[in-house]
Motif scaffolding. Structure first.
Motif, PDB file in Angstrom:
ATOM      1  N   VAL B  80       0.846  -1.206   0.000  1.00  0.00           N
ATOM      2  CA  VAL B  80       0.000   0.000   0.000  1.00  0.00           C
ATOM      3  C   VAL B  80       0.878   1.252   0.000  1.00  0.00           C
ATOM      4  O   VAL B  80       0.628   2.214  -0.735  1.00  0.00           O
ATOM      5  CB  VAL B  80      -0.970   0.001   1.210  1.00  0.00           C
ATOM      6  N   THR B  84       0.793   4.123  -3.040  1.00  0.00           N
ATOM      7  CA  THR B  84       0.005   5.324  -2.709  1.00  0.00           C
ATOM      8  C   THR B  84       0.922   6.423  -2.189  1.00  0.00           C
ATOM      9  O   THR B  84       2.045   6.154  -1.766  1.00  0.00           O
ATOM     10  CB  THR B  84      -1.061   5.030  -1.632  1.00  0.00           C
ATOM     11  N   LEU B 328      -6.652  -2.763   0.506  1.00  0.00           N
ATOM     12  CA  LEU B 328      -5.991  -2.789  -0.812  1.00  0.00           C
ATOM     13  C   LEU B 328      -6.934  -2.262  -1.898  1.00  0.00           C
ATOM     14  O   LEU B 328      -6.514  -1.520  -2.794  1.00  0.00           O
ATOM     15  CB  LEU B 328      -5.536  -4.217  -1.142  1.00  0.00           C
ATOM     16  N   ALA B 331      -7.211   1.442  -1.474  1.00  0.00           N
ATOM     17  CA  ALA B 331      -5.970   2.083  -1.938  1.00  0.00           C
ATOM     18  C   ALA B 331      -5.971   2.168  -3.468  1.00  0.00           C
ATOM     19  O   ALA B 331      -5.516   3.160  -4.043  1.00  0.00           O
ATOM     20  CB  ALA B 331      -4.756   1.294  -1.453  1.00  0.00           C
ATOM     21  N   LEU B 429      -2.563  -3.116  -7.145  1.00  0.00           N
ATOM     22  CA  LEU B 429      -3.436  -3.124  -5.973  1.00  0.00           C
ATOM     23  C   LEU B 429      -4.755  -3.812  -6.297  1.00  0.00           C
ATOM     24  O   LEU B 429      -5.342  -4.485  -5.447  1.00  0.00           O
ATOM     25  CB  LEU B 429      -3.686  -1.694  -5.487  1.00  0.00           C
TER      26      LEU B 429
END
Lengths: 145, 463
Positions: B80, B84, B328, B331, B429
């Motif tokens: 993650v 991100t 996930l 994200a 993701l």
């Protein structure tokens, strides 16, 4: 088995760390952390000394008294020196709402409860701290009386 | 003495330092992280069971189970973080030594049998977490650290009592001394009970059970998914492993002191979480859902018996996997918080991920054929057998409320117009979210692997 000297060593180390934190230049939050470290270190030192005199006996009250006093000192210090934050706003909103609410129906009770929960959850650490101690005292009263 | 059990901690720590010192590209760093974590997870099964430092540390099946979950959470957090935007002040490479350091500490904590070890290791982990949280919001980080310090001090007071009475800090030695003292000197009096109660209060406030969940409220308002998910799905694991050892190995001879507090906190957690989801859900969906899950998890632990503990540990697997699946997917959608209604609306155009999201949520609320269903089913049946029907029925009511709530969101999402997704994160993701959902489904159909691990982990506690 962990000996008393280890408690003592931990107390000394934490106190020295606190003093060093205070001695170094830094923002105000670091100043508070330093004070907190010194008080925790002192608590450990006092605890280790008091426990040394009462090994294997049901006389932990002295230790308890000392640590609780220190704990109160820390809390007071932090409450006094903490910066202003959103808690004041939420408390103000709560106060205003409570002042003008007229509980005439179940919806009003629900709205009041809603505001109380929001104010409780969104307040900063001062509000949380008071709530925390209130709950701890309640649990102790329920279990020990 | 066999010190090979410390290799995972050492490797994690060194990898974190290695990545931060050498100038890898972030892609190479991620590759290294994935390989190391998978290698470590596999190698955990080869570590011999051992007792070290005069029974103050033990590597057993309970440590193995929790360490595996810690490694899974670490891997998910790294993925993650890689895909991100963390914070303008923290890069992926700066994140690595921090997350690996914290994981190493937590893996050590899973085997700790000493109250002083716990206080020291947990304080270090919390200070590390404070430094991470400070990058997002210094005020909330301070508030979180402060409340944690207060609960630590409450535990210190309880520990002081136990030490004053028994002269020990080792969990097993405390129990042995108390039994011997009882037959030689009689009942130790209220100070002992106070010690157990204070430590229990400290532990449940650190875990975030009702009514001490308020300190977590600030985390879920961060501008990233990571602070709350790390606090909830990583830090809590090490803490829970120690709490299980404390309650089941040390405080078990005086169950009245802590069982009532823990079971009441669990009952109120599931009920408060479920009703909170209906009444005060705005921006707090995650907080309340997490509270319900935590209540479910800690309920069986409060029974202090083998079967409920194994069922609780089995449930923990579904809890961690289901929540990481959701995180996930969020994200991937570039969400910074928990918004199920929005995710269902946005994913109508991506059918595969839509159903992956439904499976993850289904597992969290206990939908049949998912891993979460078996976790909840086991908990209900074991609580009823353990003659704790109130806790079981509270859980049943909470599950019903969750099913109605998420069923309503699901139907509403089908009836509304799909919303086109404008800004998506990396497709990896998306794949990971689907893999999580598939894992929940496959493990729900064949739960033997997780069940065996949970049974062996519960078997480490000699009831």
């Amino acid at each position: 088995m962990v000996q008393i000297s280890q408690f003592l060593a931990a107390g000394i180390l934490v106190t020295i760390w606190g003093i060093l934190t205070l001695a170094l230049q830094g923002p105000f939050s670091r100043h508070r952390i330093g004070l907190l470290q010194i008080l925790v270190g002192t608590g450990l030192l006092t605890g280790s000394i008091s426990v040394y005199f009462t090994p294997g006996m049901a006389q932990g009250e002295f230790f308890f008294g000392t640590v609780v006093t220190l704990l109160s000192g820390i809390i007071l210090l932090l409450l006094k020196n903490s910066p202003g934050s959103e808690s004041a706003d939420s408390a103000g909103r709560m106060g205003k709402f409570s002042a003008k609410v007229n509980i005439n129906s179940p919806q009003d009770v629900l709205r009041l409860l809603n505001s109380a929960v929001e104010a409780g959850e969104e307040t900063d650490f001062r509000g949380h701290l008071i709530l925390y101690f209130f709950l701890v005292v309640m649990i102790l009263l329920i279990k020990l009386t | 003495m066999n010190f090979t059990v410390f290799f995972p901690e050492l490797i994690l720590f060194l990898t974190g330092v290695f990545i931060s010192i050498f100038s890898f590209s972030t892609k190479k760093a991620l590759l290294l992280v994935v390989v190391i974590l998978i290698f470590l997870a596999v190698s955990l099964f080869g570590l011999p069971q051992t007792d070290l430092f005069s029974h103050n540390y033990a590597w057993d099946n309970l440590s193995l189970y929790f360490s595996l979950l810690i490694l899974i959470s670490t891997l998910a957090a790294c993925l993650v973080a890689y895909h991100t935007q963390l914070s303008p002040r923290i890069s992926f490479r700066r994140f690595m030594p921090w997350i690996f350091g914290i994981s190493a500490l937590l893996i050590f904590l899973t085997g700790a049998h000493n109250l002083l070890y716990f206080l020291a290791i947990w304080s270090l982990a919390q200070v590390l977490f404070y430094f991470f949280l400070r990058e997002f919001d210094s005020g909330r980080a301070w508030s979180y650290l402060f409340l944690d310090l207060i609960s630590t001090l409450v535990i210190v007071v309880g520990t002081g009592f136990l030490f004053a009475i028994t002269g020990n800090l080792n969990l097993i030695d405390i129990k042995t001394t108390l039994v011997v003292e009882f037959f030689t000197r009689g009942s130790p009096g209220k100070v002992l009970h106070l010690g157990f109660i204070l430590i229990t209060i400290g532990l449940i406030s650190k875990l975030g059970l009702f009514p001490f969940y308020f300190s977590l409220g600030g985390l879920q308002r961060s501008k990233s998914l990571l602070p709350y998910s790390i606090s909830s799905l990583l830090l809590r694991l090490g803490l829970l492993a120690f709490a299980i050892r404390f309650w089941q190995r040390c405080a078990i001879i005086y169950t009245d002191d802590w069982q009532f507090i823990l079971s009441t906190a669990c009952t109120l957690s599931v009920l408060w979480g479920a009703f909170g989801l209906l009444l005060w859900k705005e921006r707090k969906e995650w907080l309340y859902l997490d509270l319900v899950q935590l209540g479910f998890l800690a309920g069986p632990i409060s029974v202090a018996a083998f079967t409920p503990l194994s069922e609780g540990l089995f449930f923990l697997g579904s809890y961690i996997l289901g929540f990481w699946g959701l995180i996930l997917i969020y994200a991937y959608l570039n969400y910074t918080g928990f918004d199920l209604a929005g995710a269902l609306r946005h994913l109508r155009t991506d059918r595969l991920l839509f159903w992956a999201l439904v499976i993850c949520v289904g597992s969290v609320i206990g939908l049949p054929a998912t891993l979460g269903f078996w976790g909840r089913y086991g908990i209900f049946s074991s609580l009823r057998e353990a003659k704790m029907p109130f806790l079981a029925y509270s859980g049943l009511l909470a599950s019903l409320i969750l099913a109605i709530y998420f069923g309503y969101l699901f139907i509403r999402s089908l009836l509304t117009q799909p919303v086109t997704i404008t800004r998506l994160s990396h497709p990896t993701l998306r794949v990971l979210g689907i893999i999580c959902a598939l894992a929940l489904l496959v493990l729900g159909l064949f739960p033997d692997f997780v069940l065996t691990l949970a049974l062996e982990a519960a078997g480490s506690i000699p009831f």
